[in-house]
Design a protein around this motif. Structure first.
Motif, PDB file in Angstrom:
ATOM      1  N   GLN A  40       0.855  -1.193   0.000  1.00  0.00           N
ATOM      2  CA  GLN A  40       0.000   0.000   0.000  1.00  0.00           C
ATOM      3  C   GLN A  40       0.887   1.237   0.000  1.00  0.00           C
ATOM      4  O   GLN A  40       2.020   1.174   0.448  1.00  0.00           O
ATOM      5  CB  GLN A  40      -0.899   0.012   1.237  1.00  0.00           C
ATOM      6  N   GLN A  41       0.341   2.363  -0.483  1.00  0.00           N
ATOM      7  CA  GLN A  41       1.087   3.623  -0.467  1.00  0.00           C
ATOM      8  C   GLN A  41       0.355   4.602   0.433  1.00  0.00           C
ATOM      9  O   GLN A  41      -0.865   4.703   0.378  1.00  0.00           O
ATOM     10  CB  GLN A  41       1.188   4.226  -1.871  1.00  0.00           C
ATOM     11  N   VAL A  42       1.122   5.308   1.255  1.00  0.00           N
ATOM     12  CA  VAL A  42       0.537   6.352   2.100  1.00  0.00           C
ATOM     13  C   VAL A  42       1.223   7.674   1.776  1.00  0.00           C
ATOM     14  O   VAL A  42       2.379   7.697   1.368  1.00  0.00           O
ATOM     15  CB  VAL A  42       0.707   6.037   3.612  1.00  0.00           C
ATOM     16  N   ARG A  43       0.495   8.790   1.955  1.00  0.00           N
ATOM     17  CA  ARG A  43       1.067  10.123   1.738  1.00  0.00           C
ATOM     18  C   ARG A  43       1.507  10.671   3.086  1.00  0.00           C
ATOM     19  O   ARG A  43       0.708  10.726   4.018  1.00  0.00           O
ATOM     20  CB  ARG A  43       0.018  11.046   1.118  1.00  0.00           C
ATOM     21  N   ILE A  44       2.790  11.031   3.171  1.00  0.00           N
ATOM     22  CA  ILE A  44       3.337  11.535   4.423  1.00  0.00           C
ATOM     23  C   ILE A  44       3.684  13.016   4.236  1.00  0.00           C
ATOM     24  O   ILE A  44       4.506  13.350   3.383  1.00  0.00           O
ATOM     25  CB  ILE A  44       4.595  10.741   4.826  1.00  0.00           C
ATOM     26  N   GLU A  63       4.311  16.636   0.234  1.00  0.00           N
ATOM     27  CA  GLU A  63       4.007  15.251   0.605  1.00  0.00           C
ATOM     28  C   GLU A  63       4.928  14.325  -0.152  1.00  0.00           C
ATOM     29  O   GLU A  63       5.314  14.629  -1.284  1.00  0.00           O
ATOM     30  CB  GLU A  63       2.560  14.903   0.221  1.00  0.00           C
ATOM     31  N   TYR A  70       5.537  10.053  -1.064  1.00  0.00           N
ATOM     32  CA  TYR A  70       4.890   8.747  -1.022  1.00  0.00           C
ATOM     33  C   TYR A  70       5.827   7.729  -0.404  1.00  0.00           C
ATOM     34  O   TYR A  70       7.021   7.735  -0.682  1.00  0.00           O
ATOM     35  CB  TYR A  70       4.489   8.303  -2.436  1.00  0.00           C
ATOM     36  N   GLN A  71       5.265   6.878   0.446  1.00  0.00           N
ATOM     37  CA  GLN A  71       6.067   5.834   1.079  1.00  0.00           C
ATOM     38  C   GLN A  71       5.269   4.531   0.989  1.00  0.00           C
ATOM     39  O   GLN A  71       4.089   4.507   1.292  1.00  0.00           O
ATOM     40  CB  GLN A  71       6.324   6.233   2.538  1.00  0.00           C
ATOM     41  N   SER A  72       5.916   3.468   0.540  1.00  0.00           N
ATOM     42  CA  SER A  72       5.239   2.168   0.421  1.00  0.00           C
ATOM     43  C   SER A  72       5.523   1.318   1.657  1.00  0.00           C
ATOM     44  O   SER A  72       6.597   1.389   2.223  1.00  0.00           O
ATOM     45  CB  SER A  72       5.760   1.417  -0.807  1.00  0.00           C
ATOM     46  N   TYR A  73       4.532   0.556   2.043  1.00  0.00           N
ATOM     47  CA  TYR A  73       4.758  -0.409   3.117  1.00  0.00           C
ATOM     48  C   TYR A  73       3.997  -1.686   2.776  1.00  0.00           C
ATOM     49  O   TYR A  73       3.019  -1.659   2.052  1.00  0.00           O
ATOM     50  CB  TYR A  73       4.361   0.158   4.484  1.00  0.00           C
ATOM     51  N   THR A  74       4.457  -2.826   3.290  1.00  0.00           N
ATOM     52  CA  THR A  74       3.859  -4.121   2.963  1.00  0.00           C
ATOM     53  C   THR A  74       3.230  -4.720   4.213  1.00  0.00           C
ATOM     54  O   THR A  74       3.858  -4.758   5.273  1.00  0.00           O
ATOM     55  CB  THR A  74       4.945  -5.077   2.417  1.00  0.00           C
ATOM     56  N   THR A  75       1.969  -5.138   4.085  1.00  0.00           N
ATOM     57  CA  THR A  75       1.310  -5.872   5.178  1.00  0.00           C
ATOM     58  C   THR A  75       1.002  -7.269   4.637  1.00  0.00           C
ATOM     59  O   THR A  75       0.993  -7.486   3.423  1.00  0.00           O
ATOM     60  CB  THR A  75      -0.009  -5.183   5.614  1.00  0.00           C
TER      61      THR A  75
END
Length: 138
Positions: free
Chosen positions: A13-17, A106, A108-113
């Motif tokens: 997923q990508q979140v905006r930081i 902002e 973008y940073q990706s993280y994996t669940t």
């Protein structure tokens, strides 16, 4: 036959930081325009008793610049007429200064669940096998 088993499935997923960064911003302001004026002063100096001579000493002072402008005023008369009158107005010059100002952006940073997913797998089963043998007896 099949057997249920849990498997881990990655989900990216990508979140905006929000992130602050600095930016240079120039602004202009007015300052009085200055000129230099030379001041001359006479200082008594004793050379020989009883003789005193004068010595000239010069120094510079800063003074604001005024320019003569004209505006029209009404002066009483048998009839009225327009007259230009001089007045003093201080002269300003524009200077510029640069400051650092905070800005927001902002990234973008990706993280994996990992989510659990049930899958069906084939299972090997041993099945008994029957065989019929015909024998002829004489």
């Amino acid at each position: 036959t099949y057997q249920a088993r849990m498997n881990q499935v990655p989900q990216v997923q990508q979140v905006r930081i929000p992130r602050t960064y600095m930016e240079q911003q120039a602004y202009q302001y007015q300052v009085p325009q200055m000129t230099y004026e030379t001041q001359t002063q006479q200082i008594p100096r004793t050379v020989m008793v009883p003789q005193t001579t004068m010595e000239t000493y010069q120094y510079q002072t800063q003074k604001p610049i005024y320019e003569t402008k004209y505006r029209t005023v009404r002066v009483p008369k048998t009839t009225y007429e327009d007259v230009e009158v001089p007045y003093q107005e201080q002269v300003f010059e524009v200077k510029e200064q640069t400051v650092q100002v905070p800005r927001m952006t902002e990234e973008y940073q990706s993280y994996t669940t990992y989510a659990n997913q049930t899958i069906q797998e084939p299972v090997q089963v041993m099945v008994p096998h029957m065989q019929t043998v015909n024998s002829i007896q004489q």
